[in-house]
Design an enzyme around this catalytic site. Structure first.
Site, PDB file in Angstrom:
ATOM      1  N   CYS A  72     -32.759 -72.640  37.456  1.00  0.00           N
ATOM      2  CA  CYS A  72     -33.561 -73.322  36.451  1.00  0.00           C
ATOM      3  C   CYS A  72     -34.759 -73.970  37.149  1.00  0.00           C
ATOM      4  O   CYS A  72     -34.587 -74.742  38.101  1.00  0.00           O
ATOM      5  CB  CYS A  72     -32.682 -74.392  35.799  1.00  0.00           C
ATOM      6  SG  CYS A  72     -33.583 -75.513  34.726  1.00  0.00           S
ATOM      7  N   ASN A  73     -35.938 -73.635  36.682  1.00  0.00           N
ATOM      8  CA  ASN A  73     -37.156 -74.202  37.286  1.00  0.00           C
ATOM      9  C   ASN A  73     -37.244 -75.705  37.060  1.00  0.00           C
ATOM     10  O   ASN A  73     -37.690 -76.449  37.926  1.00  0.00           O
ATOM     11  CB  ASN A  73     -38.400 -73.555  36.671  1.00  0.00           C
ATOM     12  CG  ASN A  73     -38.541 -72.093  37.019  1.00  0.00           C
ATOM     13  OD1 ASN A  73     -39.257 -71.734  37.937  1.00  0.00           O
ATOM     14  ND2 ASN A  73     -37.836 -71.232  36.303  1.00  0.00           N
ATOM     15  N   CYS A 181     -39.957 -70.421  33.743  1.00  0.00           N
ATOM     16  CA  CYS A 181     -38.700 -70.908  33.162  1.00  0.00           C
ATOM     17  C   CYS A 181     -37.791 -69.681  33.086  1.00  0.00           C
ATOM     18  O   CYS A 181     -38.243 -68.599  32.666  1.00  0.00           O
ATOM     19  CB  CYS A 181     -38.946 -71.483  31.770  1.00  0.00           C
ATOM     20  SG  CYS A 181     -37.441 -71.771  30.806  1.00  0.00           S
ATOM     21  N   HIS A 183     -35.566 -68.854  31.154  1.00  0.00           N
ATOM     22  CA  HIS A 183     -35.314 -68.315  29.808  1.00  0.00           C
ATOM     23  C   HIS A 183     -36.375 -67.272  29.410  1.00  0.00           C
ATOM     24  O   HIS A 183     -36.116 -66.415  28.574  1.00  0.00           O
ATOM     25  CB  HIS A 183     -35.362 -69.435  28.757  1.00  0.00           C
ATOM     26  CG  HIS A 183     -34.103 -70.235  28.652  1.00  0.00           C
ATOM     27  ND1 HIS A 183     -33.700 -71.119  29.622  1.00  0.00           N
ATOM     28  CD2 HIS A 183     -33.151 -70.284  27.673  1.00  0.00           C
ATOM     29  CE1 HIS A 183     -32.556 -71.688  29.241  1.00  0.00           C
ATOM     30  NE2 HIS A 183     -32.211 -71.196  28.067  1.00  0.00           N
TER      31      HIS A 183
HETATM   32  N1  DGL Z   1     -34.172 -72.345  32.039  1.00  0.00           N
HETATM   33  C1  DGL Z   1     -34.613 -73.611  32.497  1.00  0.00           C
HETATM   34  C2  DGL Z   1     -35.901 -73.540  33.283  1.00  0.00           C
HETATM   35  O1  DGL Z   1     -36.065 -72.648  34.026  1.00  0.00           O
HETATM   36  C3  DGL Z   1     -34.499 -74.756  31.528  1.00  0.00           C
HETATM   37  C4  DGL Z   1     -35.005 -74.602  30.160  1.00  0.00           C
HETATM   38  C5  DGL Z   1     -34.624 -75.794  29.316  1.00  0.00           C
HETATM   39  O2  DGL Z   1     -33.427 -76.036  29.186  1.00  0.00           O
HETATM   40  O3  DGL Z   1     -35.517 -76.513  28.846  1.00  0.00           O
HETATM   41  O4  DGL Z   1     -36.740 -74.349  33.224  1.00  0.00           O
END
Ligand code: DGL
Length: 237
Positions: A72-73, A181, A183
């Site tokens: 997760c970034n 991110c 996601h």
């Molecule tokens: N997937 C995560 C990222 O890379 C977090 C996204 C989230 O939960 O806001 O930032």
């Protein structure tokens, strides 16, 4: 007991990292912690997010993980320093926006999309300072609510957020989009509909290579014939 590699994210995002990890390290066993109880991470208060990450790591450590991938970034850019201070015996590998990759490839106009927290993070500012050259322009776009919409599978909301987020960058001759991110690789098609013919890059391969390097360096590579992945959801613990 099999030694496992722990991996966590606020939800499904880290699966984009896990996929690459399994490609590069097919003999390893992974324990994936989807922290949907605290999702999304990207609009939390910094101290609250640190506490949330401590909980995720506590769980993975308790399950015997010695290597933890922060997939997760947001968690990496905001919490990694504190995680390394608190868990001195654990090897952490984080995920940061692939700004270095974009810069090394000599793209001129670079757009980084990420959560609002990642965009504001000191670590992101450092990445820019260390990598962006004089001839390059970088545009930082905080996509409020996007990870949440992806998590829920709400395509209409995803499209609405993308339309708004890219509005002011249509005439900036963007050469590359960094998916900051974990996601966002799941909505590559939607991004390309809104910003056609622009390459999209993410950090998954870099993370997988770094995990492999760390396992080799610390003599931790699995000797099993075949690896596997286990999944746990924080809501169910
Ligand atoms: N997937 C995560 C990222 O890379 C977090 C996204 C989230 O939960 O806001 O930032």
């Amino acid at each position: 007991m099999k030694r496992m590699i722990g991996i966590f994210d606020s939800g499904i995002g880290g699966l984009s990292i896990l996929e690459k990890l399994r490609e590069f390290l097919p003999k390893e066993t992974f324990l994936y912690y989807a922290d949907t109880k605290n999702s999304p991470y990207g609009n939390k208060d910094k101290n609250e997010l640190i506490k949330i990450c401590f909980k995720a790591v506590d769980y993975l450590v308790q399950e015997g993980c010695k290597v933890i991938v922060v997939a997760c970034n947001t968690a990496t850019t905001i919490c990694m320093k504190r995680l390394k201070e608190k868990y001195k015996d654990i090897i952490f590998i984080g995920t940061v926006p692939a700004i270095k990759v974009a810069s090394d490839a000599k793209y001129k106009n670079i757009l980084v999309m990420a959560t609002p927290l990642t965009i504001k993070a000191m670590r992101t500012k450092e990445l820019i300072k260390d990598n962006i050259k004089n001839f390059q322009n970088i545009y930082l776009v905080g996509c409020e609510g996007l990870a949440e919409a992806i998590e829920k599978g709400n395509v209409q909301e995803v499209q609405k957020i993308l339309k708004n987020s890219f509005k002011e960058y249509k005439d900036k001759n963007i050469d590359v989009i960094v998916l900051g991110c974990t996601h966002y690789p799941f909505i590559k098609n939607e991004i390309s509909k809104e910003m056609p013919n622009i390459p999209l890059i993410d950090g998954a391969e870099g993370v997988a290579k770094e995990v492999k390097r760390q396992l080799e360096k610390n003599n931790l590579l699995s000797k099993e014939q075949e690896g596997t992945a286990y999944f746990v959801n924080s809501k169910m613990l």
